[in-house]
Design a protein around this motif. Structure first.
Motif, mmCIF file in Angstrom:
data_model
loop_
_atom_site.group_PDB
_atom_site.id
_atom_site.type_symbol
_atom_site.label_atom_id
_atom_site.label_comp_id
_atom_site.label_asym_id
_atom_site.label_seq_id
_atom_site.Cartn_x
_atom_site.Cartn_y
_atom_site.Cartn_z
ATOM 1 N N GLY A 131 43.516 8.200 32.436
ATOM 2 C CA GLY A 131 44.235 9.546 32.438
ATOM 3 C C GLY A 131 43.683 10.453 33.580
ATOM 4 N N GLU B 280 37.447 10.902 23.027
ATOM 5 C CA GLU B 280 38.590 11.435 24.043
ATOM 6 C C GLU B 280 38.327 13.172 24.288
ATOM 7 N N ASP C 150 38.904 8.228 31.884
ATOM 8 C CA ASP C 150 39.173 7.039 31.010
ATOM 9 C C ASP C 150 39.283 7.733 29.830
ATOM 10 N N VAL C 151 40.494 7.509 28.884
ATOM 11 C CA VAL C 151 40.411 8.159 27.736
ATOM 12 C C VAL C 151 40.372 7.003 26.465
ATOM 13 N N GLN D 26 46.911 0.471 27.178
ATOM 14 C CA GLN D 26 45.588 0.213 27.180
ATOM 15 C C GLN D 26 45.336 -0.631 28.268
ATOM 16 N N ILE E 291 42.224 4.115 28.156
ATOM 17 C CA ILE E 291 43.703 4.305 29.000
ATOM 18 C C ILE E 291 43.207 5.428 30.155
ATOM 19 N N ASP F 179 50.932 3.849 29.807
ATOM 20 C CA ASP F 179 51.182 4.143 28.571
ATOM 21 C C ASP F 179 50.436 2.989 27.735
ATOM 22 N N ARG G 76 47.207 17.895 31.087
ATOM 23 C CA ARG G 76 46.605 16.449 30.666
ATOM 24 C C ARG G 76 47.680 15.486 30.633
ATOM 25 N N GLN G 77 47.466 14.597 31.237
ATOM 26 C CA GLN G 77 48.211 13.508 31.222
ATOM 27 C C GLN G 77 47.631 11.925 31.451
ATOM 28 N N ASN G 78 48.350 11.126 30.629
ATOM 29 C CA ASN G 78 47.700 9.538 30.646
ATOM 30 C C ASN G 78 48.729 8.994 32.032
ATOM 31 N N TYR H 94 38.169 14.757 28.165
ATOM 32 C CA TYR H 94 38.992 15.596 28.860
ATOM 33 C C TYR H 94 38.352 16.825 29.238
#
Length: 176
Positions: free
Chosen positions: A107, A146, A138-139, A99, A105, A97, A92-94, A150
């Motif tokens: 991702g 969230e 979108d996180v 908003q 955010i 960094d 998992r990765q954004n 995911y």
């Protein structure tokens, strides 16, 4: 346009067409689901696969999707001729960094599957490979949203990954 120019254009077109025809003459096309000399189709062969047990939820989603795709919804084979051993990992990765809008955010989830496809009759490994699939999301700042975002992204990537692996398996079986 002069006659000499027209003649050169005509000769150029004829040479181009001849080159394409010569190149195509060397191609060999075999339907992916053709019947083999043994009388079984690729579809029947990939329906006879045993799948390794899953270690986690994501690997289970990939496994279930592969079983469905290879058997047409009939479930796992009772008399397998092949075995697929796989290991699926998730990352998992954004993407940013900060908003962007509405407390979201961007991702991504990347799934990686390392697998080996083996013929059971002689233990010959027909294919080993690594495949990846990425799903964007979108996180949210809300914890449950969230987690759910995911999880949904992992499920989407798992289904796509299963389709990639199924294509590889069908190709490996078709080459026999």
């Amino acid at each position: 346009m002069s006659n000499v120019t027209r003649d050169f254009l005509r000769i150029g077109r004829t040479a181009s067409i001849a080159a394409v025809l010569v190149a195509l003459a060397g191609c060999q096309v075999k339907p992916l689901y053709a019947v083999s000399p043994a009388g079984t189709s690729t579809g029947q062969q990939i329906a006879s696969i045993e799948f390794s047990q899953a270690d986690d939820r994501i690997e289970q989603v990939v496994r279930n999707e592969l079983i469905f795709l290879t058997s047409g919804g009939a479930g796992e084979s009772k008399n397998p001729a092949y075995k697929l051993t796989m290991n699926v990992t998730s990352f998992r990765q954004n993407v940013l960094d900060e908003q962007v809008t509405n407390n979201l955010i961007p991702g991504r989830v990347t799934l990686t599957a390392d697998y080996a496809f083996t013929r059971l009759s002689d233990g010959k490994v027909l294919r080993t490979a690594q495949r990846r699939s990425t799903a964007l999301l979108d996180v949210s700042a809300q914890e449950f949203a969230e987690m759910r975002a995911y999880r949904d992204a992992e499920s989407r990537a798992a289904k796509q990954l299963a389709e990639f692996i199924r294509g590889d398996i069908a190709t490996a079986v078709g080459r026999q």
